[in-house]
Enzyme design. Structure first.
Site, PDB file in Angstrom:
ATOM      1  N   CYS A  54      49.268  47.247  39.003  1.00 39.06           N
ATOM      2  CA  CYS A  54      48.070  47.414  38.162  1.00 39.06           C
ATOM      3  C   CYS A  54      47.180  48.558  38.627  1.00 39.06           C
ATOM      4  O   CYS A  54      46.182  48.868  37.968  1.00 39.06           O
ATOM      5  CB  CYS A  54      47.266  46.121  38.142  1.00 39.06           C
ATOM      6  SG  CYS A  54      48.264  44.709  37.660  1.00 39.06           S
TER       7      CYS A  54
ATOM      8  N   HIS B  32      43.533  45.027  29.672  1.00 40.67           N
ATOM      9  CA  HIS B  32      44.251  45.412  30.888  1.00 40.67           C
ATOM     10  C   HIS B  32      45.659  45.876  30.568  1.00 40.67           C
ATOM     11  O   HIS B  32      46.629  45.169  30.824  1.00 40.67           O
ATOM     12  CB  HIS B  32      44.240  44.229  31.867  1.00 40.67           C
ATOM     13  CG  HIS B  32      44.837  44.540  33.205  1.00 40.67           C
ATOM     14  ND1 HIS B  32      44.791  45.796  33.781  1.00 40.67           N
ATOM     15  CD2 HIS B  32      45.477  43.731  34.101  1.00 40.67           C
ATOM     16  CE1 HIS B  32      45.401  45.751  34.965  1.00 40.67           C
ATOM     17  NE2 HIS B  32      45.828  44.521  35.170  1.00 40.67           N
TER      18      HIS B  32
END
Ligand SMILES: [Zn+2]
Lengths: 390, 144
Positions: free
Chosen positions: A87, A334
């Site tokens: 991420c 996200h």
């Protein structure tokens, strides 16, 4: 090595959300196009490009995703390097670009991130994400990412007491901010009870504590300081760009963001500032407990005191140190490989006074913290980037 | 109370090869690696020491009981695992081990709880439909 000042010339971002019907190359190139059009940088001026992405290869799209996107905006014939680090992929891409300019190797470099997560089979997306943890024991024996946040939250509350309501208030704050961000994914008008009554995901984490899975892209053009001064009215300087991995040989203290503490210390020392100097902050709130623990890891609050920033309103849009004015991962969304550069975009807009309804008052120094992956419960990578308008 | 699942036998598959075995007293035991040079212990086993890089290492039986470092109960599943299920980290004297938990519904979990090792069915192999086994911990009875 020549130590050059490095500044962001301009940024661009696609909408975040379920970008149905848009190819990854389409919304990816929209972000780059915006970054190029809003400055006087021509496609030919870009000397190198670094692109953060996690999943396109696994999704059988392309393993030259950077080249495929840049072709759409006429950026060709240059080194293009894909950076994959869970991420935090695009912050890591940004930091590589930063090092190339700082070392004097290149004058103008593009950093971006892109991810397509919706419209692909859920098992493929979940498999992409499970790959961000240790596959030998944890992944094979059922650990999930929200489970990691659940474990962190239980350890934290055992150590410091119940902060369940403050976690809900963090989600409410980020959704309120996201309602003021037209590019945010989840536009939700929610209150504390909505969060506390949403369905359990991984105790004590509930559905509305967790970020959504999104599509999206973000881009930033950076340059040597004096070149940036010529090209734009208000260059945003990069004062620190740091990343570290976890201390995997030691026992993990699950109630503490030890990795953040180490990387933040390096970044503050590089920038010559401390947490009290920050005017605007973006953190990795994949779950609400993540945001609370990042307050402490970054030194905005002492260990165990993170919830006090929520109670006092310090982290609200009009507070002393607003956190996640963009809506954060929670609301903006996200798209894993794009999140880091999206945080950079938000800081640049905030520091230039271009953030519209979510503008914080007159900021001059901003910090972005982005996390990626985990091994035996400890973070895979944490990054801290500090920007200022001087 | 029996500590090995009744369906487990010598031909059963393990999720992590070599991570657990039945000791001489018929109870399960976790197998890690201990370094002869620096005493660093790691689980699951490794061919050399990650602390000092020596390959002068050997199998070591880990403690069968420890305390619960942290845990969660997951309400969304993973392939082959039926939710809800509990997992977390257990501290076994010299090593932190990730584990699933069993009997957590009967005796709710709390950080710091004493837990003991059992050999359990972990999940169904999505390809063969056969059960795969491995370690779990369960809360121990209150201390006398
Ligand atoms: Zn050793």
């Amino acid at each position: 090595m020549t130590e050059n000042e490095v500044a962001v010339i301009n940024v661009g971002q696609s909408d975040f959300g379920e970008l149905e019907g848009q190819r990854v190359t389409e919304f990816g190139s929209r972000a780059v196009r915006e970054a190029l059009l809003s400055s006087s940088v021509e496609p030919d001026d870009i000397e190198e490009a670094y692109i953060g992405n996690v999943a396109t290869t696994a999704q059988d799209q392309t393993s030259v995703i950077g080249q495929a996107i840049l072709r759409e905006v006429g950026v060709t014939g240059i080194p293009v390097i894909r950076v994959e680090n869970a991420c935090a992929s695009s912050t890591c891409a940004f930091q590589e670009a930063y090092k190339r300019v700082q070392s004097g190797e290149s004058d103008i470099v593009l950093a971006m991130g892109v991810e397509k997560m919706t419209g692909v089979p859920t098992e493929v997306t979940l498999k992409d994400m499970a790959g961000a943890a240790d596959a030998e024991v944890e992944g094979a024996m059922g650990m999930t990412f929200m489970g990691l946040y659940g474990m962190r939250a239980n350890a934290y509350m055992n150590q410091f007491g119940n902060v369940r309501e403050e976690l809900a208030d963090i989600a409410v704050k980020n959704h309120d901010n996201g309602l003021k961000n037209p590019r945010a994914h989840l536009q939700l008008n929610v209150d504390r009870d909505d969060i506390l009554e949403s369905r359990p995901i991984s105790d004590p984490i509930r559905l509305l504590d967790a970020c959504p899975m999104s599509d999206g892209a973000a881009a930033a053009v950076i340059a040597r300081g004096e070149i940036a001064e010529e090209l734009v009215e208000e260059p945003i300087y990069v004062d620190a760009a740091e990343m570290l991995s976890g201390n995997y040989l030691e026992e993990v203290e699950f109630w503490r963001e030890e990795l953040d503490e180490r990387v933040a210390q390096k970044a503050y020392s590089e920038a010559g500032i401390g947490p009290d100097d920050l005017d605007v902050v973006e953190v990795h709130d994949a779950a609400t407990i993540g945001e609370l623990m990042h307050y402490e890891g970054l030194g905005l609050a002492d260990r165990g005191e993170g919830a006090s920033l929520v109670r006092s309103g310090d982290v609200m849009l009009d507070g002393r140190t607003p956190v996640n004015p963009s809506g954060g991962l929670k609301s903006r969304g996200h798209p894993v490989g794009a999140t880091g550069v999206a945080q950079i975009c938000e800081l640049v807009w905030q520091l230039r006074g271009e953030a519209g309804a979510r503008q914080v008052e007159n900021p001059s120094i901003g910090l972005a913290q982005n996390s990626g992956g985990a091994l035996v419960g400890e973070g895979g990578v944490s990054t801290v980037t500090i920007l200022s308008n001087r | 109370m029996r500590q090995v699942h009744p369906d487990y036998n010598e031909s059963s598959g393990l999720v992590v090869d070599g991570s657990i075995r039945i000791a001489a007293d018929d109870n399960p035991v976790l197998i890690g690696t201990e370094c002869s040079e620096c005493e660093y212990v790691v689980f699951p086993s490794r061919p050399f020491c990650r602390n000092c890089l020596s390959d002068n290492v050997s199998d070591v039986e880990l403690a069968r009981t420890g305390h619960l470092e942290t845990y969660t109960v997951a309400h969304t599943g993973q392939d082959g695992i039926e939710p809800p299920y509990a997992f977390g980290f257990v501290n076994l004297e010299n090593v932190q081990v990730y584990s699933r938990f069993t009997e957590w519904k009967e005796r709710s979990l709390e950080v710091g709880d004493q837990v003991e090792l059992v050999l359990e069915k972990i999940k169904t192999d999505p390809e063969t439909g056969e059960p795969l086994f491995g370690h779990m911990f369960r809360p121990m009875e209150e201390e006398q």
